[in-house]
Write a protein that holds these residues in place. Structure first.
Motif, short mmCIF file in Angstrom:
data_model
loop_
_atom_site.label_atom_id
_atom_site.label_comp_id
_atom_site.label_asym_id
_atom_site.label_seq_id
_atom_site.Cartn_x
_atom_site.Cartn_y
_atom_site.Cartn_z
N ILE A 231 6.82 -4.16 7.34
CA ILE A 231 7.46 -2.87 7.07
C ILE A 231 7.14 -2.41 5.66
CG2 ILE A 231 9.70 -1.72 6.78
CD1 ILE A 231 10.75 -3.49 9.06
N LEU A 232 7.15 -3.32 4.72
CA LEU A 232 6.89 -2.96 3.32
C LEU A 232 5.46 -2.47 3.11
CD1 LEU A 232 8.86 -5.77 1.47
CD2 LEU A 232 9.48 -3.36 1.67
N LEU A 233 4.53 -2.84 4.01
CA LEU A 233 3.17 -2.31 3.91
C LEU A 233 3.14 -0.79 4.02
CD1 LEU A 233 1.10 -4.78 6.15
CD2 LEU A 233 1.25 -4.77 3.66
N HIS A 234 4.17 -0.22 4.63
CA HIS A 234 4.20 1.22 4.88
C HIS A 234 4.70 2.02 3.67
CE1 HIS A 234 3.29 1.02 9.25
NE2 HIS A 234 3.70 -0.22 9.06
N LYS A 240 6.64 6.07 -3.38
CA LYS A 240 7.25 7.39 -3.19
C LYS A 240 7.18 7.90 -1.75
CE LYS A 240 6.29 8.71 -7.98
NZ LYS A 240 5.55 9.65 -8.87
N ALA A 241 6.48 7.19 -0.88
CA ALA A 241 6.33 7.66 0.49
C ALA A 241 6.32 6.48 1.45
CB ALA A 241 5.04 8.47 0.66
N MET A 290 16.65 0.84 -1.26
CA MET A 290 17.42 2.06 -1.48
C MET A 290 16.54 3.19 -2.00
SD MET A 290 21.22 1.68 -2.99
CE MET A 290 21.47 0.13 -2.21
N SER A 291 15.63 2.85 -2.89
CA SER A 291 14.76 3.86 -3.48
C SER A 291 13.72 4.37 -2.48
CB SER A 291 14.06 3.27 -4.71
OG SER A 291 13.10 4.17 -5.22
N SER A 292 13.02 3.44 -1.82
CA SER A 292 11.88 3.82 -0.98
C SER A 292 12.28 4.24 0.43
CB SER A 292 10.88 2.66 -0.89
OG SER A 292 10.32 2.38 -2.16
#
Length: 422
Positions: A231-234, A240-241, A290-292
């Protein structure tokens, strides 16, 4: 002030959940063949008797989760309907028994109508049967869920040929965020269903769930970490996206396919990640998520002119190729509510609460049907209703009641923490 607003929101949430469930309980049960009708019009009138397997699994899950977690839903008619739904799935979902591939849709009496080359019908069958086993203590539902889960993991991580989707010479190798995200959801479900302190009624005397992980050769902890990493790869563009599709190695892809964003989907992934990070006390992961996955997608996805969340976006600002990109759909707003309130539970920042109330006010003023109950699902950009049905191939008894149930649980916890004198 917070206590008053929390109390008001909690009251509206509980009434909305009761109204929503009353709609499905009254109109969706097929007393002749078992399972659930989902193609229901504004007032609950049946307009098509096809049964979509992923919605069967979702409704079984929803009934059982409420039966287990909220005392007012611990009723015989709810678990009886869930049992009939689970039996319909076991009898009719598989297209070519003993092969595990499930139908996407069946006739009313269970004859398969079509198959999708994805794993989502199977995933929601796992969810439903696992929660049914948890709610009833009946081992055969639990065993069926674990057995199918093993096949899903095999398709995702070893050999996808069982999905019937050939690798074509011109196809783009990619990672779709929906896949690790649904696996993460299934892991949470299977973990909960094997935990005897999970809140389910103590109906089992046969050791339901114990040893299932070992029996099927699944390491849920390792699989969960793999899902998080995928998931973090995305997360792209310096955090920012969140893009729906990236290369298997995590590189941004070219074209509109690679630039696609779905703000509601990103926020759904966000609250999954927040729950897992909170379980292990990972404050750095909570902050990053929370940020991404929560604030970023809300900021880019919120329609400043008319309110509400866009369905799709192009990260470079082009018009998305999806013609419905600017519509306001029910489920992204459900996911935003859960994500923002989950975020506030872990970081008590006022801006999180402000954004939750912003989404809540828009959602509750646009989607619920005050006359017949439940929610409309599809609005145009201006917020006008475009379809009057309450259920269809994609909307059933799931996103609305799940979001309301989760928000109710969190709001009650917040009010308990604040106390009567706060």
């Amino acid at each position: 002030m917070e206590t008053v607003r929390f109390g008001e929101v909690l009251d509206r949430v509980k009434k909305a959940l009761d109204s929503t469930m009353a709609f499905w309980i009254q109109h969706s049960h097929d007393e002749d063949h078992g399972g659930f009708f989902t193609c229901l019009g504004c007032d609950g009138t049946l307009y098509d008797d096809l049964k979509y397997i992923w919605l069967q699994g979702r409704q079984v899950w929803m009934y059982c989760r409420l039966y287990c977690e909220l005392p007012r839903f611990h009723k015989p008619e709810i678990i009886d309907a869930a049992l009939k739904g689970g039996d319909f799935i076991l009898k009719h979902a598989q297209v070519f028994p003993p092969e595990p591939k499930c139908a996407f849709v069946t006739t009313r009496d269970g004859r398969p109508g079509s198959v999708q080359r994805t794993l989502f019908s199977e995933a929601f069958v796992v969810m439903g049967l696992s929660e049914l086993g948890r709610a009833t203590g009946l081992l055969h539902y639990t065993k069926a869920a674990w057995k199918l889960m093993k096949h899903i993991v095999h398709w995702v991580r070893i050999d996808s040929s069982g999905l019937g989707k050939p690798a074509l010479s011109g196809s783009v190798r990619h990672s779709a965020m929906a896949v690790p995200m649904i696996l993460l959801c299934l892991i949470e479900q299977l973990e909960k269903s094997t935990n005897k302190d999970s809140g389910a009624p103590d109906t089992s005397t046969d050791g339901v769930g114990h040893g299932m992980e070992e029996d099927h050769g699944l390491d849920l902890r390792e699989l969960g970490q793999w899902c998080e990493d995928q998931i973090l790869l995305h997360v792209q563009r310096d955090g920012k996206a969140v893009l729906e599709h990236v290369s298997p190695e995590g590189a941004e892809l070219s074209g509109s396919f690679g630039r696609l964003q779905n703000p509601g989907h990103a926020m759904e992934a966000g609250w999954f990640l927040l729950l897992r990070a909170a379980q292990r006390g990972d404050s750095a992961m909570i902050h990053k998520t929370m940020s991404s996955f929560v604030l970023g997608p809300l900021e880019s996805g919120w329609d400043e002119k008319y309110g509400g969340l866009f369905y799709f976006l192009d990260v470079d600002g082009h018009s998305p190729t999806q013609l419905e990109w600017c519509m306001k759909l029910w489920w992204p707003h459900c996911e935003a509510l859960v994500a923002l309130l989950t975020a506030y539970m872990h970081e008590r920042k006022p801006e999180l609460l402000d954004r939750f109330f912003m989404v809540f006010d828009y959602t509750m003023s646009h989607f619920p049907d005050k006359k017949h109950g439940e929610w409309f699902g599809y609005l145009d950009r201006q917020g006008q209703q475009t379809h009057d049905f309450k259920g269809g191939p994609f909307k059933g008894c799931f996103h609305v009641p799940r979001a309301l149930y989760l928000c109710e649980t969190m709001l009650e916890q917040l009010l308990e923490e604040l106390g009567p004198s706060a």
